[in-house]
Design a protein around this motif. Structure first.
Motif, mmCIF file in Angstrom:
data_model
loop_
_atom_site.group_PDB
_atom_site.id
_atom_site.type_symbol
_atom_site.label_atom_id
_atom_site.label_comp_id
_atom_site.label_asym_id
_atom_site.label_seq_id
_atom_site.Cartn_x
_atom_site.Cartn_y
_atom_site.Cartn_z
ATOM 1 N N CYS A 134 -46.732 -65.884 -17.136
ATOM 2 C CA CYS A 134 -47.948 -66.675 -16.968
ATOM 3 C C CYS A 134 -48.072 -67.674 -18.123
ATOM 4 O O CYS A 134 -47.574 -67.442 -19.221
ATOM 5 N N ASP A 144 -50.676 -68.133 -19.660
ATOM 6 C CA ASP A 144 -51.699 -67.577 -20.552
ATOM 7 C C ASP A 144 -51.217 -67.630 -22.018
ATOM 8 O O ASP A 144 -50.094 -67.212 -22.325
ATOM 9 N N GLY A 162 -50.232 -67.514 -13.293
ATOM 10 C CA GLY A 162 -49.977 -66.371 -12.429
ATOM 11 C C GLY A 162 -48.524 -65.982 -12.282
ATOM 12 O O GLY A 162 -48.190 -65.204 -11.392
ATOM 13 N N HIS A 221 -49.403 -59.843 -16.460
ATOM 14 C CA HIS A 221 -50.124 -59.323 -17.641
ATOM 15 C C HIS A 221 -51.557 -58.939 -17.306
ATOM 16 O O HIS A 221 -52.107 -59.365 -16.288
ATOM 17 N N CYS A 230 -55.382 -61.349 -16.391
ATOM 18 C CA CYS A 230 -54.851 -62.629 -15.901
ATOM 19 C C CYS A 230 -55.942 -63.378 -15.106
ATOM 20 O O CYS A 230 -56.444 -62.871 -14.100
ATOM 21 N N GLY A 231 -56.274 -64.564 -15.561
ATOM 22 C CA GLY A 231 -57.308 -65.353 -14.900
ATOM 23 C C GLY A 231 -56.937 -65.697 -13.474
ATOM 24 O O GLY A 231 -57.798 -65.729 -12.581
HETATM 25 ZN ZN LIG Z 1 -52.186 -64.957 -16.351
#
Ligand SMILES: [Zn+2]
Length: 287
Positions: free
Chosen positions: A116, A118, A141, A176, A179-180
């Protein structure tokens, strides 16, 4: 003044008190200090050696902390933080001379690592790998759209390039916690004002049918990893290399809070710890 304590492997009470006095003396002369790379047990010892809390307040966990400590009262702009990082990178170039000489000639990564975007997920940090080892694909994602789909071909291009031009023998897809993208997917967030996000997450929507109603973002992230491994197998070059025994696929899940990684076990059909849990440095220190 920056004190680099990463190389300190042992610190007794007298040593902690000596350091605390040294730091206090330097600060008393008007020089701000930052302590970096302080191991967990040493933090406790330094704190105990200086009940005033001044030393504890000088311990930096990040480079931004370092800048804040060295420039008290001044707001550091993000670009200044980046440039300071470049300066530190260049100052340490001498330690990487051999590696740089090798990398200047070519790259020879062994693993394609899909993770991701992130900011908390840093593949080279998680795997203690050096530059030149991981070919990285990072997106919202950790998605690899199926081969031939309508989605933008960036991820597919990386897969094809990795297997055709480089000597990649492993592909890791790493999801992870927190995760948004998975949270948005579970909430069926229409991503108003973000048409690209809505389009991007469409290939992962199939996840919803696989998850129970009370699924957590963590459940979704793990199921998403398995789905992306399936997507990878839709690429002819991936299937070809798998059949030839020249490629292995791995699904990982990173629990940020625990700092732990687990791996998808195809036989057990569940995620299992990637490595055995280790004792904390504090307990290891006492033995
Ligand atoms: Zn994520």
């Amino acid at each position: 003044m920056i004190f680099e304590l990463r190389q300190v492997t042992a610190l007794d009470v007298a040593g902690a008190e000596l350091l605390a006095r040294l730091f206090a003396d330097i600060e008393a002369r008007g020089t701000p200090i930052a302590l970096v790379g302080v191991a967990e047990p040493h933090v406790a010892q330094l704190v105990a050696a200086d009940p005033s809390g001044r030393v504890a307040a000088r311990i930096a966990a990040t480079e931004i902390d370092v800048l804040r400590l060295l420039n008290p009262g001044r707001v550091t702009r993000p670009i200044e933080r980046l440039i300071a990082g470049v300066r530190r990178f260049q100052q340490s170039a001498g330690r990487r001379r051999l590696l740089v000489e090798r990398l200047a000639k070519a790259q020879d990564p062994h693993t394609l690592f899909v993770s991701c975007a992130d900011s908390r997920v840093v593949p080279t940090l998680l795997t203690s790998t050096d530059p030149g080892e991981l070919l990285q694909v990072r997106n919202l994602g950790n998605i690899v759209p199926p081969s031939g789909g309508a989605a933008m071909p960036a991820e597919g291009a990386a897969v094809e390039y990795a297997l055709t031009r480089l000597h990649i023998t492993e592909i890791v897809v790493c999801g992870h916690s927190g995760c948004g993208a998975m949270t948005a997917l579970l909430a069926r967030d229409p991503a108003v004002g973000m048409p690209s996000v809505a389009e991007w997450l469409r290939p992962a929507a199939a996840l919803l049918a696989r998850l129970p109603d009370d699924a957590t973002p963590g459940d979704a992230a793990m199921a998403n990893v398995v789905l992306q491994l399936e997507h990878l197998r839709t690429y002819p070059i991936v299937r070809e290399r798998l059949v030839a025994g020249q490629l292995r696929l791995h699904g990982w899940y990173y629990d940020i809070g625990a700092g732990a990684l687990s791996a998808w076990d195809d036989v057990a059909e569940q995620f299992v710890p990637l490595v055995s849990p280790i004792r904390s440095s504090a307990s290891a220190h006492r033995c």
